[in-house]
Design an enzyme around this catalytic site. Structure first.
Site, PDB file in Angstrom:
ATOM      1  N   LEU A 186       0.868  -1.175   0.000  1.00 44.58           N
ATOM      2  CA  LEU A 186       0.000   0.000   0.000  1.00 44.58           C
ATOM      3  C   LEU A 186       0.906   1.226   0.000  1.00 44.58           C
ATOM      4  O   LEU A 186       1.477   1.592   1.023  1.00 44.58           O
ATOM      5  CB  LEU A 186      -0.920  -0.001   1.227  1.00 44.58           C
ATOM      6  CG  LEU A 186      -2.171  -0.888   1.141  1.00 44.58           C
ATOM      7  CD1 LEU A 186      -1.804  -2.357   0.981  1.00 44.58           C
ATOM      8  CD2 LEU A 186      -3.048  -0.710   2.370  1.00 44.58           C
ATOM      9  N   ILE A 187       1.042   1.847  -1.146  1.00 42.86           N
ATOM     10  CA  ILE A 187       2.025   2.910  -1.328  1.00 42.86           C
ATOM     11  C   ILE A 187       1.347   4.274  -1.388  1.00 42.86           C
ATOM     12  O   ILE A 187       0.376   4.467  -2.119  1.00 42.86           O
ATOM     13  CB  ILE A 187       2.888   2.658  -2.578  1.00 42.86           C
ATOM     14  CG1 ILE A 187       4.028   3.680  -2.666  1.00 42.86           C
ATOM     15  CG2 ILE A 187       2.047   2.638  -3.843  1.00 42.86           C
ATOM     16  CD1 ILE A 187       5.095   3.329  -3.680  1.00 42.86           C
ATOM     17  N   LYS A 268      -8.241   3.047   7.842  1.00 41.39           N
ATOM     18  CA  LYS A 268      -7.249   1.991   7.608  1.00 41.39           C
ATOM     19  C   LYS A 268      -7.935   0.640   7.371  1.00 41.39           C
ATOM     20  O   LYS A 268      -7.496  -0.143   6.515  1.00 41.39           O
ATOM     21  CB  LYS A 268      -6.292   1.893   8.804  1.00 41.39           C
ATOM     22  CG  LYS A 268      -5.353   3.079   8.957  1.00 41.39           C
ATOM     23  CD  LYS A 268      -4.314   3.102   7.854  1.00 41.39           C
ATOM     24  CE  LYS A 268      -3.335   4.255   7.995  1.00 41.39           C
ATOM     25  NZ  LYS A 268      -2.489   4.139   9.175  1.00 41.39           N
ATOM     26  N   GLY A 290       3.602   0.700   5.524  1.00 41.32           N
ATOM     27  CA  GLY A 290       4.758   1.390   6.103  1.00 41.32           C
ATOM     28  C   GLY A 290       4.524   1.831   7.534  1.00 41.32           C
ATOM     29  O   GLY A 290       5.214   2.739   8.014  1.00 41.32           O
ATOM     30  N   GLN A 299      -1.482   3.791  14.960  1.00 41.31           N
ATOM     31  CA  GLN A 299      -0.415   2.802  14.951  1.00 41.31           C
ATOM     32  C   GLN A 299       0.022   2.410  16.366  1.00 41.31           C
ATOM     33  O   GLN A 299       1.207   2.273  16.656  1.00 41.31           O
ATOM     34  CB  GLN A 299       0.764   3.330  14.107  1.00 41.31           C
ATOM     35  CG  GLN A 299       0.384   3.476  12.648  1.00 41.31           C
ATOM     36  CD  GLN A 299       1.443   4.145  11.800  1.00 41.31           C
ATOM     37  OE1 GLN A 299       2.603   4.206  12.175  1.00 41.31           O
ATOM     38  NE2 GLN A 299       1.048   4.684  10.655  1.00 41.31           N
ATOM     39  N   CYS A 458      -7.662  26.249   3.451  1.00 45.30           N
ATOM     40  CA  CYS A 458      -7.490  25.278   4.534  1.00 45.30           C
ATOM     41  C   CYS A 458      -6.250  25.700   5.316  1.00 45.30           C
ATOM     42  O   CYS A 458      -5.521  26.602   4.911  1.00 45.30           O
ATOM     43  CB  CYS A 458      -7.357  23.851   4.011  1.00 45.30           C
ATOM     44  SG  CYS A 458      -5.812  23.528   3.120  1.00 45.30           S
TER      45      CYS A 458
END
Length: 484
Positions: A186-187, A268, A290, A299, A458
């Protein structure tokens, strides 16, 4: 010219059948890579090495290109450039040895080792003494040392030819590609996903790439360049796929329906579900991310466990205990740093107070509010390409006007999400401010007055620029960016 490739030590300690299989696969991989540089290259696998020979008329530039390419092929421990000289006597052997090795011996102890085949008037020991004595007398060495010398000079003699190593360089190491099972990486184009992809290429996997597009062509262009660079530099011995999935609809669904604190974890999870479906189609058994422990709120050990439960396919995280600086340092080493540093820093889901200890029951309840059928739809529409083609139809880079100050009575659209606007409202004098979250902007913008110029805002200027590009691509030219 001849090149000798030493196998990575982990290959050498394998059982005889495995070592033979790995060596043959490395031979094939080298042939695939080098033949694209010059079709006249010959590659031959031996028990403890692989030999490569360039054409006799090869230029210095071609040999250099071959040398550098071999250093980047997984499974290669050391690449040695070898020159061969014809001789009739011992001095014919010594003279080129003096030219090649003499300058390298300053301040070092050394020994000379000879491996000889054929019939000669002298023994291998005679050659070692003659060449070693000459080098000792005519260089600034610290003398001959037969045990543990600083430098060991190895000469290989076959009939009337002597081979000498003119230079050597450290290879990539690891295992030859396709000795391990394929993975789907998954890049995102950032430091982490590029380094994690590289580590699996080095470990011998065919690494296919899956990109979730949250911000239009500008982001996708950079990710395509990153994936192609990794493949072309380290993994071009095998064909792989690049899969691009437009994920904005899914992100919009999360932002509209999911509790704020659980948005990151759920994003995710739905990405893993989509990647799992892609992997199933491509017959791939593992996903690669990553992620590193504690780097962001999603994470943590608890959250990663919840994310893993979204799919049955194994999720591999080669950076899980890596420090950020370690990752950045490796990005420098493999050449992905500059591209990663220039990548748009896009995050489609921003939680105000993200949970670090998500409960699976709560996550499942929040996901029930979503339209999970969207995952099947976006995967069905995903674009699957051969990695060799990802740069052929490079999207034109859109440029938008970015203004630090506004004209009088300007129409400003605040594209931040509700939480950000509530925490820090945008207050401007002599301007009209409208709040349209970025995930609704694509549909709402078409309802606005086409005779008016709109300025997107933004906090960091990243989301507004990406959305402005996206709107321009859709045909709306009356959009600019406000970046004070």
């Amino acid at each position: 010219m001849k090149f000798v490739i030493k196998l990575f030590p982990e290959i050498i300690v394998k059982s005889r059948p495995v070592r033979k299989r790995f060596s043959k696969m490395l031979e094939g991989n080298l042939r695939n890579v080098l033949k694209r540089i010059d079709d006249g290259v010959r590659v031959r696998s031996l028990w403890d090495k692989v030999e490569v020979e360039s054409p006799d008329d090869a230029s210095a530039e071609l040999n250099e290109q071959l040398f550098q390419a071999m250093c980047k092929v997984p499974g290669v421990d050391i690449v040695q450039e070898v020159r061969r000289f014809e001789f009739t006597n011992l001095d014919d052997i010594y003279q080129p040895a003096q030219t090649i090795y003499g300058p390298q011996l300053k301040g070092k102890t050394f020994s000379v080792r000879v491996r000889r085949t054929g019939t000669h008037e002298f023994s291998s020991l005679d050659i070692e003494r003659y060449v070693g004595g000459g080098l000792n007398q005519n260089s600034d060495s610290e003398g001959v040392r037969l045990k543990n010398p600083d430098m060991e000079i190895r000469l290989s003699i076959e009939q009337n030819q002597v081979s000498m190593i003119t230079r050597q360089a450290k290879g990539l190491g690891g295992f030859p590609i396709a000795t391990q099972e394929s993975v789907l990486s998954l890049i995102s184009g950032g430091f982490d996903s590029a380094v994690s992809s590289f580590r699996f290429i080095k470990r011998g996997s065919r690494v296919h790439f899956c990109f979730f597009n949250l911000g239009g062509d500008a982001h996708e262009t950079g990710v395509r360049e990153m994936a192609h660079y990794l493949w072309q530099t380290f993994g071009s011995s095998h064909r792989v796929k690049f899969v691009a999935i437009a994920f904005e609809e899914v992100v919009a669904d999360i932002l509209e329906n999911v509790d704020n604190s659980h948005m990151g974890v759920i994003l995710k999870r739905v990405m893993m579900r989509a990647a799992d479906k892609v992997a199933e189609k491509l017959n791939i058994e593992a996903l690669v991310t990553g992620e590193a422990m504690g780097q962001v709120s999603s994470q943590t050990a608890t959250n990663l466990n919840v994310i893993d439960k979204a799919v049955e396919r194994v999720i591999l995280r080669p950076l899980i205990v890596s420090d950020k600086q370690e990752i950045i340092d490796q990005a420098h080493q493999i050449g992905t740093y500059d591209l990663a540093a220039s990548m748009p820093e896009f995050c489609g889901v921003i939680s105000n107070s993200p949970t670090v200890k998500a409960k699976l029951s709560k996550v499942i309840a929040e996901e029930a509010k979503m339209n999970l059928n969207l995952i099947d739809e976006v995967v069905y529409r995903a674009k699957v390409e051969d990695i060799r083609d990802v740069l052929k139809e490079k999207p034109a880079q859109q440029e938008v006007d970015i203004l630090a100050s506004l004209p009088p009575q300007a129409h400003v659209i605040d594209v931040r999400n509700d939480v950000e606007v509530e925490a820090q409202p945008l207050e401007l004098e002599d301007a009209f401010v409208t709040h349209i979250p970025f995930f609704k902007l694509g549909t709402k913008f078409a309802e606005l007055d086409t005779s008016v110029d709109y300025y997107l805002y933004c906090d960091r200027g990243v989301m507004s620029r990406l959305q402005a590009i996206h709107l321009q691509e859709a045909g709306h030219q009356n959009v600019k960016v406000y970046r004070p």
